[in-house]
Write a protein that holds these residues in place. Structure first.
Motif: not given
Length: 199
Positions: A5, A183-185, A187, A191-196
């Motif tokens: 991450r 926070e980015l993952q 995958t 890329w996926r944004l999980s928190r902002y």
């Protein structure tokens, strides 16, 4: 090889933030509020990261480096500085308020404010700053073998880089607030944004 991450942190407050002045690549240090914000962010991220594999890379401008150093000190880690993570260059706008810019460069400012990818007088465009930030993040992320990459940078560069990585450059997203993070993952589907805007 890559990080599991990426946490992207905006620096704490400066006097120019408090006065709503465009900073760009002018090196303005944290004010007392910003120092406190950096400490609180370091404490919050420490709880998530202690005991794990972490690498911290920051813009070399003092407001970002001070914010990053608070976390690096807390985790007893080396801090890596990279000038490519500096804020977007605002050219002749730097040091001026929105009102001052609106008076001096009304058309340019209105285009920029409307999301246009205008190259600011003496500076750079949003897309240039976004590409610079995104490529630096990808490069640093690929150098890791698991764990968490922490990037400490600036509002404009981080917002642009995140949208670039998500392949959504025109998405109307507010910028990260001072000492907040995203926070980015990375995958297998991209890329996926999980928190902002977390603090």
């Amino acid at each position: 090889m890559s990080a599991n991450r990426v946490i992207l942190v905006r620096h704490g407050r400066t006097t120019w933030n408090a006065d709503a002045r465009f900073q760009g690549q002018t090196d303005v240090p944290l004010d007392d509020v910003g120092v406190g914000q950096a400490r609180r962010t370091a404490d919050a991220l420490y709880e998530q990261l202690v005991g794990t594999h972490v690498r911290i890379v920051s813009s070399d401008l003092s407001r970002a480096a001070q914010t990053a150093r608070a976390l690096a000190t807390r985790l007893d880690l080396e801090l890596h500085l990279d000038e490519r993570l500096r804020e977007m260059s605002y050219g002749r706008w730097e040091g001026r308020t929105r009102d001052e810019i609106m008076l001096a460069w009304p058309e340019e400012f209105q285009t920029w404010r409307g999301g246009g990818d205008v190259r600011i007088t003496g500076g750079e465009s949003r897309s240039e700053a976004a590409a610079r930030g995104a490529s630096t993040i990808v490069e640093a992320e690929k150098e890791m073998d698991g764990g968490t990459l922490v990037i400490v940078s600036h509002g404009g560069t981080l917002r642009g880089a995140i949208l670039s990585l998500l392949d959504a450059p025109g998405l109307p997203v507010e910028g990260l607030r001072n000492a907040h993070w995203a926070e980015l993952q990375n995958t297998d589907r991209g890329w996926r944004l999980s928190r902002y805007n977390v603090c």
